[in-house]
Design a protein around this motif. Structure first.
Motif, mmCIF file in Angstrom:
data_model
loop_
_atom_site.group_PDB
_atom_site.id
_atom_site.type_symbol
_atom_site.label_atom_id
_atom_site.label_comp_id
_atom_site.label_asym_id
_atom_site.label_seq_id
_atom_site.Cartn_x
_atom_site.Cartn_y
_atom_site.Cartn_z
ATOM 1 N N GLY A 100 48.996 39.119 40.644
ATOM 2 C CA GLY A 100 49.962 39.806 41.498
ATOM 3 C C GLY A 100 50.177 41.245 41.054
ATOM 4 O O GLY A 100 50.212 42.165 41.886
ATOM 5 N N ASP A 101 50.284 41.440 39.742
ATOM 6 C CA ASP A 101 50.421 42.798 39.197
ATOM 7 C C ASP A 101 49.256 43.670 39.616
ATOM 8 O O ASP A 101 49.422 44.810 40.047
ATOM 9 C CB ASP A 101 50.436 42.757 37.657
ATOM 10 C CG ASP A 101 51.798 42.443 37.109
ATOM 11 O OD1 ASP A 101 52.733 42.345 37.931
ATOM 12 O OD2 ASP A 101 51.930 42.297 35.894
ATOM 13 N N PHE A 102 48.056 43.097 39.448
ATOM 14 C CA PHE A 102 46.837 43.836 39.762
ATOM 15 C C PHE A 102 46.814 44.195 41.252
ATOM 16 O O PHE A 102 46.538 45.327 41.624
ATOM 17 C CB PHE A 102 45.633 42.963 39.393
ATOM 18 C CG PHE A 102 44.296 43.636 39.580
ATOM 19 C CD1 PHE A 102 43.842 44.568 38.661
ATOM 20 C CD2 PHE A 102 43.495 43.319 40.662
ATOM 21 C CE1 PHE A 102 42.606 45.181 38.826
ATOM 22 C CE2 PHE A 102 42.262 43.931 40.835
ATOM 23 C CZ PHE A 102 41.822 44.857 39.919
ATOM 24 N N ASP B 12 50.826 35.561 38.203
ATOM 25 C CA ASP B 12 51.669 36.714 37.925
ATOM 26 C C ASP B 12 50.825 37.965 37.656
ATOM 27 O O ASP B 12 51.077 39.039 38.188
ATOM 28 C CB ASP B 12 52.483 36.386 36.664
ATOM 29 C CG ASP B 12 53.847 37.007 36.699
ATOM 30 O OD1 ASP B 12 54.376 37.169 37.805
ATOM 31 O OD2 ASP B 12 54.364 37.319 35.617
ATOM 32 N N LYS B 13 49.793 37.786 36.818
ATOM 33 C CA LYS B 13 48.937 38.921 36.436
ATOM 34 C C LYS B 13 48.118 39.386 37.633
ATOM 35 O O LYS B 13 47.928 40.589 37.828
ATOM 36 C CB LYS B 13 47.999 38.511 35.296
ATOM 37 C CG LYS B 13 48.721 38.217 34.016
ATOM 38 C CD LYS B 13 49.455 39.447 33.516
ATOM 39 C CE LYS B 13 50.498 39.066 32.504
ATOM 40 N NZ LYS B 13 51.423 40.139 32.208
ATOM 41 N N GLN C 270 57.316 33.830 34.209
ATOM 42 C CA GLN C 270 57.184 34.700 33.058
ATOM 43 C C GLN C 270 56.335 34.010 32.022
ATOM 44 O O GLN C 270 56.012 32.853 32.138
ATOM 45 C CB GLN C 270 58.557 35.056 32.513
ATOM 46 C CG GLN C 270 59.562 33.923 32.543
ATOM 47 C CD GLN C 270 60.003 33.542 31.201
ATOM 48 O OE1 GLN C 270 60.299 34.372 30.372
ATOM 49 N NE2 GLN C 270 60.047 32.239 30.959
ATOM 50 N N ARG C 271 55.947 34.746 31.000
ATOM 51 C CA ARG C 271 54.945 34.182 30.116
ATOM 52 C C ARG C 271 55.550 33.230 29.078
ATOM 53 O O ARG C 271 56.658 33.381 28.618
ATOM 54 C CB ARG C 271 54.128 35.281 29.455
ATOM 55 C CG ARG C 271 54.838 36.060 28.383
ATOM 56 C CD ARG C 271 54.031 37.278 27.992
ATOM 57 N NE ARG C 271 52.928 37.008 27.111
ATOM 58 C CZ ARG C 271 51.653 37.075 27.482
ATOM 59 N NH1 ARG C 271 51.321 37.364 28.703
ATOM 60 N NH2 ARG C 271 50.695 36.848 26.625
ATOM 61 N N CYS D 255 46.267 44.090 29.245
ATOM 62 C CA CYS D 255 46.928 45.324 29.642
ATOM 63 C C CYS D 255 47.640 45.861 28.411
ATOM 64 O O CYS D 255 48.285 45.121 27.692
ATOM 65 C CB CYS D 255 47.939 45.051 30.762
ATOM 66 S SG CYS D 255 48.876 46.524 31.225
ATOM 67 N N HIS E 192 51.199 32.016 35.062
ATOM 68 C CA HIS E 192 50.918 33.217 34.293
ATOM 69 C C HIS E 192 49.818 34.047 34.942
ATOM 70 O O HIS E 192 49.954 35.250 35.133
ATOM 71 C CB HIS E 192 50.510 32.804 32.876
ATOM 72 C CG HIS E 192 50.087 33.939 32.018
ATOM 73 N ND1 HIS E 192 50.974 34.865 31.535
ATOM 74 C CD2 HIS E 192 48.870 34.325 31.584
ATOM 75 C CE1 HIS E 192 50.323 35.758 30.835
ATOM 76 N NE2 HIS E 192 49.039 35.460 30.848
ATOM 77 N N SER F 154 49.353 44.408 43.321
ATOM 78 C CA SER F 154 50.392 45.349 43.728
ATOM 79 C C SER F 154 50.026 46.763 43.281
ATOM 80 O O SER F 154 50.399 47.742 43.911
ATOM 81 C CB SER F 154 51.759 44.937 43.170
ATOM 82 O OG SER F 154 51.767 45.084 41.786
ATOM 83 N N LYS F 155 49.246 46.849 42.176
ATOM 84 C CA LYS F 155 48.746 48.156 41.766
ATOM 85 C C LYS F 155 47.759 48.675 42.815
ATOM 86 O O LYS F 155 47.755 49.851 43.150
ATOM 87 C CB LYS F 155 48.049 48.024 40.418
ATOM 88 C CG LYS F 155 48.492 49.014 39.382
ATOM 89 C CD LYS F 155 47.591 48.892 38.192
ATOM 90 C CE LYS F 155 48.307 49.153 36.895
ATOM 91 N NZ LYS F 155 47.419 48.866 35.757
#
Lengths: 76, 652
Positions: free
Chosen positions: B499-501, B496-497, B30-31, B393, B493, B503-504
């Motif tokens: 990964g978000d991208f 994580d980001k 987490q950040r 984001c 960090h 998974s989108k």
């Protein structure tokens, strides 16, 4: 004089903190107390807000709030 | 001994390295930001040690338990309602006195605590490292060194925590001698049945406390505060703080020096970053450099990904028999997902730069530099961090506006946040700037971002004139010390980001691409696909902006998520080609450069994506503001794109 009158390279001592309760409480929480020595550490293009150094701490204040802090010049 | 779960709450001042230590203790992702208030709600993580499960809770960074700010209330209420088994009080070794003020409150309340002195390497380098053992003896509780960046003190810390949980040591009874009038007030309050610490807290907070105060006690508190105010010019809170600092001063005198001066490096950095004349230009220059680097450095890995994706497409195209399966895989999936995947390097770079700015302490300085500009439009410097986070984001950025206390300033910051161009829109600019303005791509993109910022300010100005004003919250902020970003937490960090991208891409964009492909492929054998029909139907609305039906469709699909725009363009323009080069050529042939610029402007300004709308609704508490945000975006986008196209046509 107040904090806004402090020039670069001057060191001042805080005499009193006036103003509304929430301002006083906030400054107190940050460790800004009577008797402490303060310097002006940074200014912006517009002269507002400014940053003041108390020991190793640097605190940004708008002039509207800084005028509430009364100080005197230290002569040493 | 049977296994038990113990709760350990991390508590400390903002910027004391608490969240880094939490990361190290739990290994959770987490950040951690070097900006006051990044952790607004507590986070949790677990770790096993010596057969015991430790549940760590990361509380927001606070200066005091009795001052009425959002974060302070969150922490205070948490400690009161669900008392943890142990508090890990994290102190910044470089600013021990101020950090110890909070510790004195914990000790007065007799909350079971262990102290971790963090950032020791910094303090050691400056020769001001405190003697932990000495401090521990003076305070009467375990004081340990800690380091959020490296696990060097971790085992000792965990051993001590577990040891304290199994066999708690005797609680020290801390009684600070306050000024004599304060003591008289305390005695009177204690006569009504309050504990000493409750009386202190009631006076310090003006009666706003977590425990129950009866009406007569409330009245007595108010009366005592007024009386103290009359005796002295200072408020009760000031007098009590002076008592605390007096006590701490005595401690520090015995356990090591309290450092006064900034180091040469800190001084040097600030003399540039906060220089009255240079500070602002340097800030703008850094922003420009960030976007230029995002574009130019990102181009290399993007080329490799592009080559890989198109090779995969060709391999599949040649390996599979003609038919729907081949089409759906090659023209739907690979074209759509590949079209967005190319932008992963850009997204990673942008998030890296933002994280570096945040962790180094520059972000708070930028807030200082921009406060005046912000205040002109009814905002203040604290709005700056959420706005810059919006470049990454808008969803977490809008959540980060919680640090702004004044409701009106916060609402405006939320509503203008979508104009801060998020990384999902970056692919659209990268593509279009590359197609139409290949020589000046970095500059064009910088211009688009600037346009977004100007639009945000304009809208803020209008909103601040229309939304009724309450009293302005003052801008009081502590500048964190300069810190070298830790590679570990930076990588966590960014990973994580990314990964978000990804998974989108795996979710929304995959589905979106397939849907677009379906609409484009069916009905089979007809003159026009469903998609073309829809595009042609709506095209007149967008014709004044210079867009064809392809762009119309792409913009429609962007309602789901802005990344889908590029995926859709890839699918509708592809027509049998499998790479970005083909898409670029097709777009260059089909559109005027001015229309390309207008499309960038439209993408920048039009309604926020679904996730952002949802978070606006949640944070403002009503659909009204979410709807206003959508309408405002659409109107501004159409108008902006229209002007861009008309004016641009004169030049290109």
């Amino acid at each position: 004089m107040t904090l806004t009158d402090v020039a670069k390279k001057q060191t001042c001592r805080i005499l009193a903190i006036k103003g509304p309760d929430n301002l006083r409480q906030r400054l107190t929480a940050l460790g800004v107390l009577r008797g402490q020595r303060v310097r002006l550490s940074a200014n912006t293009l517009w002269g507002n807000p400014r940053t003041y150094a108390i020991g190793r701490q640097q605190i940004c204040l708008r002039n509207e709030d800084a005028v509430m802090v009364e100080v005197e010049l230290c002569n040493d | 001994m049977t296994e038990r779960v113990f709760t350990v709450a991390l508590l400390g001042n903002p910027n004391c390295g608490k969240t880094s230590l939490f990361n190290l203790l739990t290994g959770s992702r987490q950040r951690t930001g070097n900006m006051a208030g990044v952790t607004v709600t507590g986070r949790e993580g677990e770790r096993e040690h010596q057969g015991v499960t430790l549940k760590f809770v990361d509380l927001p960074g606070i200066y005091s338990l009795s001052h009425n700010r959002v974060e302070e209330r969150v922490a205070r209420d948490y400690l009161f309602e669900t008392p943890p088994d142990l508090i890990l009080n994290v102190l910044d070794a470089g600013n021990l006195s101020r950090n110890l003020a909070l510790t004195t409150q914990l000790l007065e309340q007799q909350l079971p605590s262990v102290i971790a002195v963090n950032m020791l390497d910094e303090a050691e380098a400056q020769g001001i490292a405190p003697d932990c053992d000495e401090l521990g003896q003076l305070l009467g509780l375990p004081v340990l060194p800690s380091d959020g960046r490296r696990p060097r003190f971790l085992d000792l810390l965990l051993d001590t925590l577990v040891g304290q949980l199994r066999i708690p040591s005797q609680q020290p009874d801390l009684a600070i001698d306050y000024e004599k009038h304060v003591e008289q007030s305390l005695t009177q309050l204690m006569a009504t049945g309050l504990n000493r610490w409750q009386a202190v807290q009631a006076l310090e907070s003006g009666g706003d406390v977590a425990f129950v105060l009866h009406d007569d006690q409330q009245a007595l508190v108010k009366k005592q505060i007024k009386q103290l105010e009359n005796y002295h010019d200072d408020s009760a809170a000031q007098l009590i703080a002076e008592g605390r600092y007096g006590f701490i001063h005595g401690l520090m005198h015995n356990s090591g020096s309290d450092h006064e001066e900034l180091t040469f490096a800190e001084h040097w950095l600030d003399s540039i970053a906060l220089n009255r004349w240079l500070g602002f230009p340097v800030f703008v220059g850094l922003l420009w450099l960030m976007f230029e680097a995002t574009f130019t450095l990102g181009a290399y890995p993007a080329d490799w990904i592009d080559a890989t994706v198109s090779a995969l497409g060709q391999w599949l195209a040649s390996g599979l028999p003609d038919g729907l399966l081949r089409d759906v895989l090659v023209d739907g999936l690979i074209a759509g997902v590949g079209g967005v995947l190319v932008f992963l390097p850009n997204v990673v770079l942008l998030f890296t730069f933002i994280a570096i700015m945040e962790q180094s302490g520059y972000m708070a300085r930028a807030a200082f530099l921009t406060d005046r500009l912000m205040s002109r439009v009814g905002l203040h410097g604290k709005a700056f961090v959420p706005l810059v986070m919006g470049f990454g984001c808008n969803v977490p950025a809008i959540m980060a506006t919680r640090t702004i206390e004044e409701p009106r300033a916060r609402l405006i910051t939320i509503l203008i946040n979508p104009f801060m161009s998020c990384s999902a829109r970056l692919p659209v600019y990268v593509l279009l700037a590359g197609v139409f303005f290949a020589d000046r791509a970095g500059t064009v993109m910088f211009g688009i971002y600037i346009l977004g910022i100007l639009m945000a300010f304009t809208v803020a100005l209008i909103l601040s004139r229309t939304i009724p004003t309450q009293h302005d919250e003052s801008f009081i902020m502590e500048l964190p010390p300069w810190r070298f970003p830790s590679l570990r937490s930076l990588c966590l960090h960014v990973w994580d980001k990314a990964g978000d991208f990804l998974s989108k891409i795996g979710g929304v964009i995959l589905v979106g691409s397939l849907l677009i492909w379906l609409l484009q492929t069916f009905p089979q054998g007809a003159d026009q696909s469903f998609l073309e029909q829809l595009g042609h139907f709506l095209a007149p609305l967008f014709a004044p902006l210079g867009f064809g039906w392809q762009e119309t469709v792409a913009l429609l699909s962007g309602f789901i998520a802005k990344e889908v725009i590029v995926a859709t363009l890839a699918v509708v323009y592809q027509m049998g080609e499998h790479d970005m080069v083909g898409l670029q050529a097709a777009m260059l042939a089909g559109m005027a450069p001015a229309a390309g610029l207008a499309l960038m402007v439209f993408t920048l300004l039009y309604m926020p994506c679904l996730a952002t709308i949802a978070v606006i609704r949640r944070e403002t508490g009503s659909w009204r503001w979410a709807l206003i945000s959508i309408l405002m975006g659409l109107v501004l986008a159409w108008g902006g794109a229209f002007i861009t196209y008309r004016v641009g046509s004169l030049f290109f």
